[in-house]
Design an enzyme around this catalytic site. Structure first.
Site, PDB file in Angstrom:
ATOM      1  N   ARG A  15      -6.948 -29.974  24.605  1.00 43.55           N
ATOM      2  CA  ARG A  15      -5.589 -30.416  24.295  1.00 43.55           C
ATOM      3  C   ARG A  15      -5.014 -31.209  25.460  1.00 43.55           C
ATOM      4  NH1 ARG A  15      -2.088 -25.864  21.830  1.00 43.55           N
ATOM      5  NH2 ARG A  15      -4.030 -25.752  20.666  1.00 43.55           N
ATOM      6  N   SER A 103      -1.359 -28.479  17.254  1.00 41.93           N
ATOM      7  CA  SER A 103      -0.816 -27.166  16.905  1.00 41.93           C
ATOM      8  C   SER A 103       0.701 -27.164  17.016  1.00 41.93           C
ATOM      9  CB  SER A 103      -1.456 -26.089  17.777  1.00 41.93           C
ATOM     10  OG  SER A 103      -1.078 -24.805  17.354  1.00 41.93           O
ATOM     11  N   HIS A 104       1.252 -26.323  17.907  1.00 35.53           N
ATOM     12  CA  HIS A 104       2.707 -26.191  18.034  1.00 35.53           C
ATOM     13  C   HIS A 104       3.243 -26.940  19.251  1.00 35.53           C
ATOM     14  CE1 HIS A 104       0.944 -23.131  20.618  1.00 35.53           C
ATOM     15  NE2 HIS A 104       2.050 -23.169  21.319  1.00 35.53           N
ATOM     16  N   LYS A 113      -9.749 -28.445  17.825  1.00 36.71           N
ATOM     17  CA  LYS A 113     -10.276 -27.093  17.652  1.00 36.71           C
ATOM     18  C   LYS A 113     -11.655 -27.247  17.023  1.00 36.71           C
ATOM     19  CE  LYS A 113      -5.731 -24.930  17.086  1.00 36.71           C
ATOM     20  NZ  LYS A 113      -4.794 -24.207  16.157  1.00 36.71           N
ATOM     21  N   ASP A 237       3.559 -22.949  11.468  1.00 32.83           N
ATOM     22  CA  ASP A 237       3.453 -23.821  12.634  1.00 32.83           C
ATOM     23  C   ASP A 237       2.911 -25.178  12.201  1.00 32.83           C
ATOM     24  OD1 ASP A 237       0.777 -23.174  12.170  1.00 32.83           O
ATOM     25  OD2 ASP A 237       0.288 -23.076  14.303  1.00 32.83           O
ATOM     26  N   ASP A 239       0.149 -26.865  12.339  1.00 35.45           N
ATOM     27  CA  ASP A 239      -1.144 -27.112  11.705  1.00 35.45           C
ATOM     28  C   ASP A 239      -1.530 -26.027  10.705  1.00 35.45           C
ATOM     29  OD1 ASP A 239      -1.611 -25.235  13.774  1.00 35.45           O
ATOM     30  OD2 ASP A 239      -3.704 -25.851  13.972  1.00 35.45           O
ATOM     31  N   ASP A 241      -1.994 -22.635  10.793  1.00 39.14           N
ATOM     32  CA  ASP A 241      -2.797 -21.432  10.988  1.00 39.14           C
ATOM     33  C   ASP A 241      -1.964 -20.220  11.414  1.00 39.14           C
ATOM     34  OD1 ASP A 241      -2.337 -22.155  13.631  1.00 39.14           O
ATOM     35  OD2 ASP A 241      -4.416 -22.688  14.066  1.00 39.14           O
ATOM     36  N   ARG A 242      -0.627 -20.386  11.514  1.00 45.85           N
ATOM     37  CA  ARG A 242       0.235 -19.264  11.896  1.00 45.85           C
ATOM     38  C   ARG A 242       1.405 -19.128  10.927  1.00 45.85           C
ATOM     39  NH1 ARG A 242       2.834 -19.388  16.821  1.00 45.85           N
ATOM     40  NH2 ARG A 242       2.696 -21.647  17.025  1.00 45.85           N
ATOM     41  N   THR A 301      -5.959 -12.340  23.888  1.00 39.97           N
ATOM     42  CA  THR A 301      -5.283 -13.328  23.051  1.00 39.97           C
ATOM     43  C   THR A 301      -6.104 -14.622  22.965  1.00 39.97           C
ATOM     44  OG1 THR A 301      -3.085 -12.455  23.497  1.00 39.97           O
ATOM     45  CG2 THR A 301      -3.214 -14.771  22.928  1.00 39.97           C
ATOM     46  N   HIS A 324      -1.258 -15.727  14.364  1.00 40.45           N
ATOM     47  CA  HIS A 324      -2.598 -15.898  13.801  1.00 40.45           C
ATOM     48  C   HIS A 324      -3.038 -14.582  13.160  1.00 40.45           C
ATOM     49  CE1 HIS A 324      -3.548 -19.777  15.795  1.00 40.45           C
ATOM     50  NE2 HIS A 324      -2.847 -19.308  16.800  1.00 40.45           N
TER      51      HIS A 324
END
Length: 458
Positions: A15, A103-104, A113, A237, A239, A241-242, A301, A324
């Protein structure tokens, strides 16, 4: 090659800032490295996709070019949510995928990813990609490029398995992230009445940031629940995934409490199953899992680490405080906010009062994630490593060091760990009451104020 930034190769993804640390040339080099690594693992084809960020199309094109140059076929599924790329990897039999997503993170970020041969790349695997680029250790070949529409197969797979006992009225807030193109469609197909908030995909995120881990980003959902007949609110979020969950009364059901509901449901059908949760999660979760006939497992995490732990332990369910959630029962074991939302609605549709069920889940006095900002990349990791060696907590019952320092007390816990995406130390506190929370925070203030001059967020 000197322009390649080592800092973008994070613990469980790549990222960087578009146009600075992450350019089309960098994406091409990363594609070549991923393609070369894929050949080493006997992978023949890789699914690629991208979220709704403005930089996505160009970065995805450069990435795909690098992969095919290395001799690997590319199946481009276009603009989709991250879990839809994972789903495509299973559905199309590649077991390999790269998602172009920030992502966020803020709009000027983007990244990758990665999954190869069923393994999500993390830690040493990601550093090996960096080294492969430095060494120009690339394979050469003539991979083929094609596109594929995965949307209907994804929606059909979920709706063929998940059935609601009754229709629910819900608010869905996508924060202008890419789930806006799919989540409302999914929940309507499940029979819900959906009130949409910010479901137009816009990579500038003009309304609020698509990060349901921050309470301020859930305020629009709270307002909509107060003003309409909707029973429950879901937020995603950037993308997809959350998942964030809000009750009719405006109570945020943090993901570690959500996990209690999912665990009870999964364990009812699978007694004795393992359930994984990360170090940020409530200490009430372990006893809850045991009381419901399961085996609790604490893990570090990070979505890559959680997926590796699922493989290692055979767990049927896992979750992180960040949102997640990973269902291995009836699903594939990857994190999918939209699928998690569907599983939640399935459970809630069985009861007359969904909010009463959610509000009755065990709770404690706690803080959301707090961020202690460091001046430079890497400084957060160095500080945590130092404190793991030197910090003393006199009243602690135990100290868990699988990911930072989780300090357990008789009446609560405190956590500090280095973020793997930004130069911050993530903190979280929980206790039986406000007095205990303050006492635990006081212990952490003393330790941190001696170790850093950065302003503390608590």
């Amino acid at each position: 090659m000197s322009a390649l930034s080592k800092d973008i190769f994070k613990a469980y993804d790549i990222r960087g800032i578009v146009g600075q640390t992450l350019t089309d040339k960098t994406a091409y080099q990363i594609g070549r490295a991923i393609g070369s690594e894929a050949r080493a693992r006997n992978v023949k084809a890789i699914v690629v996709g991208r979220d709704g960020r403005l930089s996505g199309p160009e970065l995805c094109e450069a990435l795909a070019e690098g992969i095919v140059t290395a001799g690997i076929d590319v199946i481009d599924v276009g603009r989709v949510a991250t879990p839809m790329v994972y789903f495509a990897a299973y559905e199309l039999g590649t077991l390999s995928a790269v998602m172009v997503t920030g992502s966020h993170n803020p709009p000027d970020y983007n990244g990758f990813k990665m999954m190869l041969a069923g393994d999500t790349l993390s830690g040493p695997d990601i550093q090996a990609l960096y080294q492969r680029i430095l060494d120009k250790d690339f394979t050469e070949g003539d991979g083929q490029y094609r596109t594929h529409d995965i949307v209907d197969a994804y929606l059909d797979r979920i709706t063929s398995d998940i059935k609601l006992e009754r229709p629910l009225s819900i608010v869905v807030d996508c924060g202008n992230g890419v789930p806006g193109a799919f989540a409302p469609v999914l929940y309507r197909r499940l029979g819900c009445r959906v009130r949409q908030l910010f479901c137009d995909v816009d990579g500038t995120f003009p309304n609020h940031h698509p990060d349901p881990a921050k309470p301020e980003n859930l305020q629009d959902v709270i307002d909509a629940l107060a003003k309409t007949d909707a029973e429950i609110g879901l937020a995603f979020d950037g993308d997809g995934d959350r998942l964030g969950v809000v009750t009719k009364e405006g109570n945020i059901i943090w993901p570690d409490r959500q996990l209690m509901l999912y665990a009870a449901d999964v364990l009812e059908r699978n007694p004795g199953a393992k359930v994984i949760y990360d170090v940020k999660s409530t200490r009430l979760l372990g006893p809850w899992i045991r009381d419901n006939g399961g085996e609790p497992v604490m893990a570090r995490t990070g979505h890559s680490f959680i997926k590796a732990k699922i493989k290692e332990t055979g767990a049927l369910l896992a979750g992180e405080m960040s949102g997640h959630v990973f269902f291995k029962e009836r699903w594939y074991g990857f994190d999918d906010g939209m699928y998690t939302g569907a599983r939640l609605l399935e459970v809630l549709s069985r009861v007359e009062d969904p909010n009463a069920l959610l509000n009755a889940l065990p709770n404690a006095v706690s803080t959301p994630e707090l961020n202690l900002k460091m001046a430079r990349e890497g400084e957060n990791h160095a500080l945590i490593e130092k404190l793991q060696q030197t910090a003393r907590f006199d009243n602690a019952e135990s100290i868990i060091t699988i990911d930072g320092l989780r300090v357990e007390y008789a009446d609560g816990f405190g956590l500090m760990r280095a973020s793997n995406t930004t130069p911050v130390i993530v903190l979280r506190f929980e206790a039986d009451n406000e007095a205990a929370l303050e006492r635990i925070q006081h212990d952490f203030r003393q330790i941190l104020s001696q170790a850093t001059s950065a302003p503390l967020p608590f």
